[in-house]
Design an enzyme around this catalytic site. Structure first.
Site, PDB file in Angstrom:
ATOM      1  N   SER A 243      48.005  48.551  33.370  1.00 48.14           N
ATOM      2  CA  SER A 243      47.132  49.096  34.414  1.00 48.14           C
ATOM      3  C   SER A 243      47.839  48.998  35.757  1.00 48.14           C
ATOM      4  O   SER A 243      48.955  48.491  35.862  1.00 48.14           O
ATOM      5  CB  SER A 243      45.816  48.313  34.463  1.00 48.14           C
ATOM      6  OG  SER A 243      46.058  46.977  34.886  1.00 48.14           O
ATOM      7  N   LYS A 244      47.142  49.444  36.805  1.00 40.79           N
ATOM      8  CA  LYS A 244      47.737  49.435  38.149  1.00 40.79           C
ATOM      9  C   LYS A 244      48.040  48.020  38.617  1.00 40.79           C
ATOM     10  O   LYS A 244      48.963  47.808  39.400  1.00 40.79           O
ATOM     11  CB  LYS A 244      46.800  50.125  39.147  1.00 40.79           C
ATOM     12  CG  LYS A 244      46.928  51.639  39.136  1.00 40.79           C
ATOM     13  CD  LYS A 244      46.587  52.222  40.491  1.00 40.79           C
ATOM     14  CE  LYS A 244      47.030  53.674  40.559  1.00 40.79           C
ATOM     15  NZ  LYS A 244      46.915  54.229  41.909  1.00 40.79           N
ATOM     16  N   ARG A 245      47.265  47.060  38.163  1.00 46.71           N
ATOM     17  CA  ARG A 245      47.517  45.688  38.631  1.00 46.71           C
ATOM     18  C   ARG A 245      48.849  45.151  38.103  1.00 46.71           C
ATOM     19  O   ARG A 245      49.381  44.178  38.621  1.00 46.71           O
ATOM     20  CB  ARG A 245      46.357  44.762  38.253  1.00 46.71           C
ATOM     21  CG  ARG A 245      46.221  44.472  36.775  1.00 46.71           C
ATOM     22  CD  ARG A 245      44.992  43.632  36.474  1.00 46.71           C
ATOM     23  NE  ARG A 245      44.848  43.392  35.059  1.00 46.71           N
ATOM     24  CZ  ARG A 245      45.423  42.412  34.388  1.00 46.71           C
ATOM     25  NH1 ARG A 245      46.223  41.567  35.011  1.00 46.71           N
ATOM     26  NH2 ARG A 245      45.240  42.261  33.096  1.00 46.71           N
ATOM     27  N   GLY A 247      51.450  47.014  38.238  1.00 45.13           N
ATOM     28  CA  GLY A 247      52.445  47.777  38.981  1.00 45.13           C
ATOM     29  C   GLY A 247      52.616  49.192  38.473  1.00 45.13           C
ATOM     30  O   GLY A 247      53.441  49.947  38.978  1.00 45.13           O
TER      31      GLY A 247
END
Length: 475
Positions: A243-245, A247
């Site tokens: 996911s975006k967390r 990176g």
């Protein structure tokens, strides 16, 4: 056999690194085999498919130099082909129209769950006679089209994973189209794979459950089944879903942040494949030459953003200042960085020197100028930052006064790195006492390029003004 592979994204969102890795593996395999790489846009979802996402896909591939040999081919322009296949499947008795309502289907599902059976369509409408079907059609009763699924175990050979078995009794007769002109993914994809002559379907492991349904279309049409190879999933650090967390961002977000296409390619190819000797840095030419589909790993790959940053730094260091200038000058995603190339403030030679100094601490193109912004804008800092070790304000002020005087007295013909260093080194045995407050005075920073390099770019007059400002802070 000429190898033909495809990258087939749906234009329902921005293209992320997981998808572009699939494109990369297909592209590299095609080039290694002297085959053909096709771009197919699977845009049958009319509500969610957007032109902006099509543009994003094409621009992302172009930036990374993953240029297709054929395409883009749009599924939305191939409705007539799907219609003919659907009609043929119905004519052969391989598919049928299902008139069951949502309420009826939900009731069947709940009964099956209550009995402890896997929920699946029970084939009610497959028993309708031609007359019954025509009667319902004449009344305008809504329907979908389902494929008849035999109650047996289907085994298909995955190129990387060997035999994979599916009990088709758990699937039931599934929907392949909303109507004759509205095919769904499980029909449109194998139809296109056949008509486009796809020899190898290389895609993510998340598609393994889709494969038996698509193979059933091939079997129903008596078509040759392509070779399937499902490359490993990409997981976030810690093993969770990427996911975006972690990176993970869209391809063009990385571009805007100043990542280099070579570094992105290098990073992605290592998420499931490694060259001999386990090298970490490898060019596209080397990848194409050495790539072997059999060597692709089966276990999930871990997305390590620190490794991507490190690789980008490696590729950035290889660039000359002129290379950096050319990239920034021509890339619309880095438009805001062009102000740093303006020759009104510094000449070309000094701009190149600034880029070289910025590269030393930068991980991305954008960070080059983040670390040397003091060349372009006014700055301030607390006077405490000027202090070196246990020296007092007065002692540091005296150091700066001596430094200022020494620089003032250097004649123009001797204003070069060696002579300035010689003069400043002679001011004290404690080099930090001289250079630390000078660094802060020139940059406002604790960490920066070497002060003498900065002086040579700023020039004598600007450097003396900044040193004077620091002396005033300490007065």
């Amino acid at each position: 056999m000429v190898v033909r592979v495809r990258f087939a994204p749906s234009p329902t969102g921005k293209l992320h690194l997981g998808s572009i890795r699939t494109a990369l593996f297909n592209f590299v395999f095609a080039k290694n085999q002297k085959g053909v790489f096709i771009l197919r846009i699977e845009d049958t979802d009319k509500e969610r498919s957007k032109k902006e996402f099509v543009d994003d896909i094409i621009e992302s591939l172009k930036w990374l130099n993953l240029n297709p040999d054929e395409g883009p081919i749009f599924q939305s322009e191939r409705v007539e082909i799907y219609r003919k296949v659907i009609e043929e499947l119905i004519e052969k008795g391989k598919a049928y129209r299902c008139f069951c309502t949502k309420e009826e289907l939900e009731l069947k599902r709940q009964i099956q769950i209550t009995k402890g059976e896997p929920p699946r369509y029970d084939g009610t409408c497959s028993q309708l006679s031609k007359e019954e079907v025509n009667e319902k059609l004449s009344k305008g009763i809504p329907y979908v089209i389902r494929l008849k699924v035999p109650e047996q175990v289907l085994v298909f050979k995955d190129f990387l994973r060997g035999d994979i078995k599916f009990d088709l009794r758990l699937i039931g007769d599934f929907i392949v189209a909303k109507s004759e002109t509205e095919p769904l993914f499980h029909l449109a994809t194998p139809v296109d794979d056949y008509y486009q002559g796809i020899t190898h379907v290389i895609r993510g492991a998340e598609h393994i459950p889709n494969t038996p349904k698509q193979i059933l279309i091939f079997k129903a049409m008596n078509w040759k089944i392509p070779i399937y190879a499902h490359i490993p999933l990409i997981l976030g650090e810690g093993g969770g879903k990427l996911s975006k967390r972690h990176g993970a961002k869209s391809v063009l977000e990385y571009r805007k942040e100043g990542y280099l296409p070579g570094a992105i390619i290098n990073f992605l190819i290592l998420l499931g494949w490694h060259p001999k000797g386990d090298r970490e840095v490898i060019s596209m030419e080397e990848i194409i030459k050495e790539f072997n589909l059999e060597d692709v790993e089966k276990r999930p790959a871990i997305f390590n953003v620190k490794k991507l940053v490190w690789l980008n730094k490696v590729y950035l260091k290889r660039l000359s200042s002129k290379d950096v200038e050319n990239i920034i000058s021509t890339d619309p995603y880095l438009e805001d960085l062009k102000i740093y190339l303006d020759e009104e403030k510094y000449n070309k030679e000094k701009i190149y020197k600034i880029i070289e100094l910025g590269k030393e601490r930068a991980n991305t193109l954008r960070e080059i100028f983040e670390t040397v912004k003091f060349f372009y804008q006014d700055f301030d800092y607390p006077k405490e930052l000027l202090i070196w070790k246990d020296y007092t304000f007065d002692q540091i002020r005296n150091s700066l006064i001596h430094v200022k005087s020494a620089i003032e007295n250097i004649p123009e013909e001797k204003f070069n790195y060696e002579y300035i260093k010689q003069v400043l080194d002679s001011l004290s045995e404690d080099k930090g006492y001289v250079y630390w407050p000078l660094r802060v005075a020139l940059t406002g920073l604790e960490a920066s390029p070497p002060p003498i390099d900065i002086i040579l770019i700023l020039g004598k007059e600007k450097s003396l003004k900044l040193i004077e400002k620091a002396i005033e802070k300490l007065s």
